[in-house]
Design an enzyme around this catalytic site. Structure first.
Site, mmCIF file in Angstrom:
data_model
loop_
_atom_site.group_PDB
_atom_site.id
_atom_site.type_symbol
_atom_site.label_atom_id
_atom_site.label_comp_id
_atom_site.label_asym_id
_atom_site.label_seq_id
_atom_site.Cartn_x
_atom_site.Cartn_y
_atom_site.Cartn_z
ATOM 1 N N HIS A 140 45.863 -18.365 -3.980
ATOM 2 C CA HIS A 140 45.934 -17.338 -5.023
ATOM 3 C C HIS A 140 47.319 -16.696 -4.985
ATOM 4 O O HIS A 140 47.901 -16.529 -3.910
ATOM 5 C CB HIS A 140 44.837 -16.281 -4.809
ATOM 6 C CG HIS A 140 44.697 -15.384 -6.001
ATOM 7 N ND1 HIS A 140 45.575 -14.358 -6.246
ATOM 8 C CD2 HIS A 140 43.812 -15.389 -7.026
ATOM 9 C CE1 HIS A 140 45.231 -13.765 -7.389
ATOM 10 N NE2 HIS A 140 44.166 -14.371 -7.881
ATOM 11 N N GLY A 194 39.074 -11.960 -12.615
ATOM 12 C CA GLY A 194 39.201 -10.869 -11.650
ATOM 13 C C GLY A 194 38.449 -9.642 -12.122
ATOM 14 O O GLY A 194 37.226 -9.548 -11.994
ATOM 15 N N GLY A 195 39.184 -8.690 -12.706
ATOM 16 C CA GLY A 195 38.610 -7.399 -13.082
ATOM 17 C C GLY A 195 37.313 -7.477 -13.858
ATOM 18 O O GLY A 195 36.359 -6.724 -13.576
ATOM 19 N N ASN A 238 36.368 -13.569 -9.088
ATOM 20 C CA ASN A 238 37.114 -13.269 -7.860
ATOM 21 C C ASN A 238 37.155 -11.750 -7.718
ATOM 22 O O ASN A 238 37.876 -11.085 -8.460
ATOM 23 C CB ASN A 238 38.530 -13.856 -7.969
ATOM 24 C CG ASN A 238 39.417 -13.447 -6.810
ATOM 25 O OD1 ASN A 238 38.930 -12.893 -5.811
ATOM 26 N ND2 ASN A 238 40.710 -13.709 -6.923
ATOM 27 N N TRP A 239 36.378 -11.255 -6.790
ATOM 28 C CA TRP A 239 36.282 -9.790 -6.646
ATOM 29 C C TRP A 239 37.482 -9.196 -5.902
ATOM 30 O O TRP A 239 37.610 -7.980 -5.815
ATOM 31 C CB TRP A 239 34.976 -9.423 -5.924
ATOM 32 C CG TRP A 239 33.784 -9.449 -6.822
ATOM 33 C CD1 TRP A 239 33.714 -9.950 -8.092
ATOM 34 C CD2 TRP A 239 32.481 -8.934 -6.533
ATOM 35 N NE1 TRP A 239 32.456 -9.781 -8.607
ATOM 36 C CE2 TRP A 239 31.674 -9.157 -7.661
ATOM 37 C CE3 TRP A 239 31.913 -8.312 -5.418
ATOM 38 C CZ2 TRP A 239 30.333 -8.782 -7.717
ATOM 39 C CZ3 TRP A 239 30.576 -7.936 -5.462
ATOM 40 C CH2 TRP A 239 29.791 -8.167 -6.599
ATOM 41 N N LYS A 240 38.300 -10.057 -5.330
ATOM 42 C CA LYS A 240 39.478 -9.579 -4.575
ATOM 43 C C LYS A 240 39.037 -8.531 -3.541
ATOM 44 O O LYS A 240 37.953 -8.669 -2.979
ATOM 45 C CB LYS A 240 40.543 -9.050 -5.545
ATOM 46 C CG LYS A 240 40.850 -10.054 -6.659
ATOM 47 C CD LYS A 240 42.041 -9.703 -7.497
ATOM 48 C CE LYS A 240 42.240 -10.783 -8.559
ATOM 49 N NZ LYS A 240 43.475 -10.627 -9.311
ATOM 50 N N GLU A 271 46.759 -19.834 -13.110
ATOM 51 C CA GLU A 271 46.808 -18.388 -13.269
ATOM 52 C C GLU A 271 48.268 -17.931 -13.369
ATOM 53 O O GLU A 271 48.936 -17.775 -12.335
ATOM 54 C CB GLU A 271 46.162 -17.694 -12.072
ATOM 55 C CG GLU A 271 44.693 -18.008 -11.891
ATOM 56 C CD GLU A 271 43.983 -16.909 -11.113
ATOM 57 O OE1 GLU A 271 43.014 -16.366 -11.644
ATOM 58 O OE2 GLU A 271 44.411 -16.578 -9.996
ATOM 59 N N GLY A 317 45.806 -9.178 -13.983
ATOM 60 C CA GLY A 317 45.601 -7.730 -13.902
ATOM 61 C C GLY A 317 46.475 -6.912 -14.840
ATOM 62 O O GLY A 317 46.570 -5.699 -14.700
ATOM 63 N N GLU A 334 48.216 -13.778 -5.157
ATOM 64 C CA GLU A 334 48.295 -12.574 -4.308
ATOM 65 C C GLU A 334 48.429 -12.957 -2.831
ATOM 66 O O GLU A 334 49.061 -12.241 -2.059
ATOM 67 C CB GLU A 334 47.067 -11.684 -4.575
ATOM 68 C CG GLU A 334 47.196 -11.002 -5.939
ATOM 69 C CD GLU A 334 45.892 -10.739 -6.667
ATOM 70 O OE1 GLU A 334 44.832 -10.776 -6.035
ATOM 71 O OE2 GLU A 334 45.953 -10.518 -7.900
ATOM 72 N N SER A 381 43.674 -12.017 -16.765
ATOM 73 C CA SER A 381 43.222 -11.119 -17.846
ATOM 74 C C SER A 381 42.232 -11.784 -18.796
ATOM 75 O O SER A 381 42.251 -11.518 -20.000
ATOM 76 C CB SER A 381 44.409 -10.550 -18.616
ATOM 77 O OG SER A 381 45.203 -9.744 -17.746
HETATM 78 P P1 13P Z 1 42.312 -10.543 -13.643
HETATM 79 O O1 13P Z 1 41.193 -11.194 -14.399
HETATM 80 O O2 13P Z 1 41.943 -9.192 -13.125
HETATM 81 O O3 13P Z 1 43.587 -10.582 -14.401
HETATM 82 O O4 13P Z 1 42.548 -11.423 -12.308
HETATM 83 C C1 13P Z 1 42.672 -12.782 -12.430
HETATM 84 C C2 13P Z 1 42.683 -13.375 -11.074
HETATM 85 O O5 13P Z 1 43.631 -13.176 -10.323
HETATM 86 C C3 13P Z 1 41.521 -14.157 -10.652
HETATM 87 O O6 13P Z 1 41.774 -14.852 -9.478
#
Ligand code: 13P
Length: 250
Positions: free
Chosen positions: A99, A233-234, A12-14, A167, A173, A101, A212
């Site tokens: 999600h 994510g990251g 997920n590149w957000k 999640e 993050g 967010e 994470s």
């Molecule tokens: P991180 O891997 O950056 O913690 O993000 C997880 C995430 O929100 C994937 O949707």
């Protein structure tokens, strides 16, 4: 990992990814082509602006693509939104819904998330439905209850083809990850709830862990029997990190 379910590693590149970031997909592609045995499906959910280029440049590759959110309607006067049908038209096979967010930045609740998952069905793409407790809810010992309630209300009544992503909000993050026992307990509980509600279909639903997930912790998490992959994510932004998570999934 239960081998009856094909594992999925989803990036997920957000809100990250200008055009030059397509080079990372290119690199990932070469790395995947150099792997002898890859038992896991790889998906990237880039920003919508990159979706068409990404799908067209990688038409015959081992990477599939998805959107990060969709509106509940097919089309119409909804400035700034995108429908599941438009994502599908751009080459998406998946869409993330609910999600945390989106839930916090846009006030999305379980009922809306369920409608978005149904919109994905309507467009014939697979919803990746996210659930997870906050730090306070975990501290108060309510994590299981909260997550199972979110699950119950966020998934459609007929699950067809869905992916569930657990999640924990406090792990996203932050570099913090629940203990292996806590991840195991949560995934087992989600599986039991899915089976109770949907029988054999609930046994086949992939349950991903997100929050994470990194090259150094992926293997231990992915070995749990009811963890069927990761939502990353990251660590999905650089092909050199992401490929290590894919390798940990074998
Ligand atoms: P991180 O891997 O950056 O913690 O993000 C997880 C995430 O929100 C994937 O949707």
């Amino acid at each position: 990992m239960n081998k009856a379910i094909i594992p999925l590693i989803i990036g997920n590149w957000k809100m990250n990814g200008e055009i030059k970031q397509l080079g990372e997909i290119d690199s990932l592609n070469s790395m995947l082509n150099n792997m002898n045995n890859n038992n896991c499906h790889t998906v990237i959910c880039p920003p919508t602006t990159l979706l068409i280029s990404a799908t067209q440049l990688n038409e015959n590759s081992k990477i599939a693509f998805g959107g990060q959110d969709c509106h509940i309607e097919q089309s119409g006067a909804h400035t700034g939104d995108i429908s599941a049908e438009i994502l599908k038209d751009a080459g998406a096979q998946y869409v993330i819904v609910g999600h945390s967010e989106r839930r916090s930045d846009h006030g999305e609740n379980d009922e809306l998330v369920q409608e978005k998952a149904n919109a994905a069905f309507r467009a014939d793409i697979t919803p990746i439905i996210c659930i997870g407790e906050s730090e306070n809810e975990r501290k108060q010992g309510r994590a299981l209850k909260v997550v199972l309630e979110q699950l119950d209300k966020s998934i459609p009544t007929d699950i067809k083809d869905i992916i569930v992503a657990y999640e924990p909000v406090w792990a996203i993050g932050t570099g913090l990850v629940p203990s292996i026992n806590d991840i195991n307990e949560m995934h087992d509980a989600i599986r039991a709830a899915l089976v109770e509600k949907f029988g054999v279909n609930g046994e086949k639903t992939p349950i991903l862990y997100g929050g994470s997930m990194k090259p150094n912790n992926a293997k231990e998490i992915l070995e749990l029997s009811n963890v069927n992959g990761g939502l990353v994510g990251g660590a999905s932004l650089k092909a050199s990190d992401f490929i290590q998570i894919i390798k940990a999934c074998q």
